[in-house]
Design a protein around this motif. Sequence first.
Motif, PDB file in Angstrom:
ATOM      1  N   GLY A   1     -14.821  20.302  -0.763  1.00 19.84           N
ATOM      2  CA  GLY A   1     -13.917  19.656   0.181  1.00 19.84           C
ATOM      3  C   GLY A   1     -13.353  18.347  -0.374  1.00 19.84           C
ATOM      4  N   MET A   2     -14.055  17.679  -1.314  1.00 18.23           N
ATOM      5  CA  MET A   2     -13.607  16.397  -1.862  1.00 18.23           C
ATOM      6  C   MET A   2     -12.957  16.533  -3.236  1.00 18.23           C
ATOM      7  N   GLU A   3     -13.073  17.698  -3.852  1.00  9.52           N
ATOM      8  CA  GLU A   3     -12.617  17.852  -5.238  1.00  9.52           C
ATOM      9  C   GLU A   3     -11.142  17.526  -5.408  1.00  9.52           C
ATOM     10  N   GLU A   4     -10.316  17.904  -4.450  1.00 10.90           N
ATOM     11  CA  GLU A   4      -8.878  17.694  -4.568  1.00 10.90           C
ATOM     12  C   GLU A   4      -8.496  16.217  -4.551  1.00 10.90           C
TER      13      GLU A   4
ATOM     14  N   PRO B   1       0.830  -1.214   0.000  1.00  7.32           N
ATOM     15  CA  PRO B   1       0.000   0.000   0.000  1.00  7.32           C
ATOM     16  C   PRO B   1       0.861   1.259   0.000  1.00  7.32           C
ATOM     17  N   ASP B   2       0.493   2.174  -0.847  1.00  9.79           N
ATOM     18  CA  ASP B   2       1.226   3.439  -0.946  1.00  9.79           C
ATOM     19  C   ASP B   2       0.725   4.387   0.146  1.00  9.79           C
ATOM     20  N   PRO B   3       1.606   4.881   1.012  1.00 11.09           N
ATOM     21  CA  PRO B   3       1.163   5.800   2.084  1.00 11.09           C
ATOM     22  C   PRO B   3       0.452   7.033   1.543  1.00 11.09           C
ATOM     23  N   GLU B   4       0.871   7.517   0.370  1.00 11.86           N
ATOM     24  CA  GLU B   4       0.201   8.689  -0.202  1.00 11.86           C
ATOM     25  C   GLU B   4      -1.252   8.354  -0.557  1.00 11.86           C
ATOM     26  N   GLY B   5      -1.471   7.121  -1.081  1.00 12.85           N
ATOM     27  CA  GLY B   5      -2.842   6.722  -1.380  1.00 12.85           C
ATOM     28  C   GLY B   5      -3.685   6.598  -0.131  1.00 12.85           C
ATOM     29  N   LEU B   6      -3.100   6.067   0.965  1.00 14.82           N
ATOM     30  CA  LEU B   6      -3.839   5.961   2.217  1.00 14.82           C
ATOM     31  C   LEU B   6      -4.182   7.344   2.774  1.00 14.82           C
ATOM     32  N   ALA B   7      -3.274   8.288   2.623  1.00 14.35           N
ATOM     33  CA  ALA B   7      -3.529   9.654   3.101  1.00 14.35           C
ATOM     34  C   ALA B   7      -4.671  10.283   2.314  1.00 14.35           C
ATOM     35  N   VAL B   8      -4.713  10.054   0.997  1.00 11.66           N
ATOM     36  CA  VAL B   8      -5.803  10.579   0.170  1.00 11.66           C
ATOM     37  C   VAL B   8      -7.131   9.961   0.605  1.00 11.66           C
ATOM     38  N   ALA B   9      -7.140   8.653   0.904  1.00  9.88           N
ATOM     39  CA  ALA B   9      -8.364   7.996   1.333  1.00  9.88           C
ATOM     40  C   ALA B   9      -8.889   8.604   2.635  1.00  9.88           C
ATOM     41  N   GLU B  10      -8.010   8.861   3.603  1.00  6.75           N
ATOM     42  CA  GLU B  10      -8.450   9.447   4.871  1.00  6.75           C
ATOM     43  C   GLU B  10      -8.966  10.866   4.682  1.00  6.75           C
ATOM     44  N   ALA B  11      -8.266  11.671   3.858  1.00  7.55           N
ATOM     45  CA  ALA B  11      -8.700  13.044   3.623  1.00  7.55           C
ATOM     46  C   ALA B  11     -10.059  13.073   2.917  1.00  7.55           C
ATOM     47  N   TRP B  12     -10.264  12.153   1.960  1.00  7.28           N
ATOM     48  CA  TRP B  12     -11.550  12.144   1.243  1.00  7.28           C
ATOM     49  C   TRP B  12     -12.686  11.799   2.199  1.00  7.28           C
ATOM     50  N   MET B  13     -12.464  10.833   3.092  1.00  2.05           N
ATOM     51  CA  MET B  13     -13.512  10.429   4.012  1.00  2.05           C
ATOM     52  C   MET B  13     -13.859  11.549   4.991  1.00  2.05           C
ATOM     53  N   ARG B  14     -12.876  12.280   5.461  1.00  2.17           N
ATOM     54  CA  ARG B  14     -13.153  13.387   6.398  1.00  2.17           C
ATOM     55  C   ARG B  14     -13.965  14.484   5.701  1.00  2.17           C
ATOM     56  N   ALA B  15     -13.700  14.700   4.399  1.00  2.07           N
ATOM     57  CA  ALA B  15     -14.491  15.696   3.669  1.00  2.07           C
ATOM     58  C   ALA B  15     -15.901  15.166   3.405  1.00  2.07           C
TER      59      ALA B  15
END
Length: 218
Positions: free
Chosen positions: A147-150, A117-131
């Motif tokens: 909030g999710m567009e990025e 698993p790519d840590p950058e991908g996991l970070a994107v997943a967490e940020a998307w869920m919080r938005a």
Amino acid sequence: MPIRTNRGRAAVYRKLWGWPLRSPRHLTATVVLLLAAVVGVGVVVSDGMPFGGDAEQAQAGPASSQAAPSGQEPGAGPFPTAIGTAEPPATTTTTPWESAEPPSISVPDLPPESAAPDPEGLAVAEAWMRAWVTHAPGGTTEQWLAGMEEYTTDEYLTIVGLSDPDSVPADTVTGDPVPVESTTTSMRVRVPTDAGEVELLLMTTDEGWRVSGHNPVE
């Protein structure tokens, strides 16, 4: 001395007709003479009749014996081709390797290789869920999508925009993303919330990892 009376002619005729019957030798001679006469008549008649190709040529008429004018191909125009002069049509022999197209080989697309698993991908997943769980009362759909567009692909952002922010059941992310499946180009990640787990599908793009789908885990 000529015979001048009918009685004399009758006597002569009786002698002529009766001569073959006087003896077997006279009868045999008469038969031989008749056969010779028949054969002679047949030979004379056959000499005056055409044979084989002459008869066919005679039936074909004068048109078949006319030659084509100079410079004109036999059989062209009104002049038929003379018998026995027609050339057979040209034939072209093509070998299989000259005419057949090369066989096409279908190579199935290989699935992407598994990867950590790519840590950058996991970070994107967490940020998307919080938005996604951030939908304050009175907020607009545009504010929610901003909030999710990025972190979302353009195609999937359009799909998410068809839903109502107030229909989101969760309000808070309660844990870290957990990778379920990971390759070099995609990931499936589950993120826990106060309403249950949500599975995200992420894929690599020119801008990096982006969310391209989500579903609540039953």
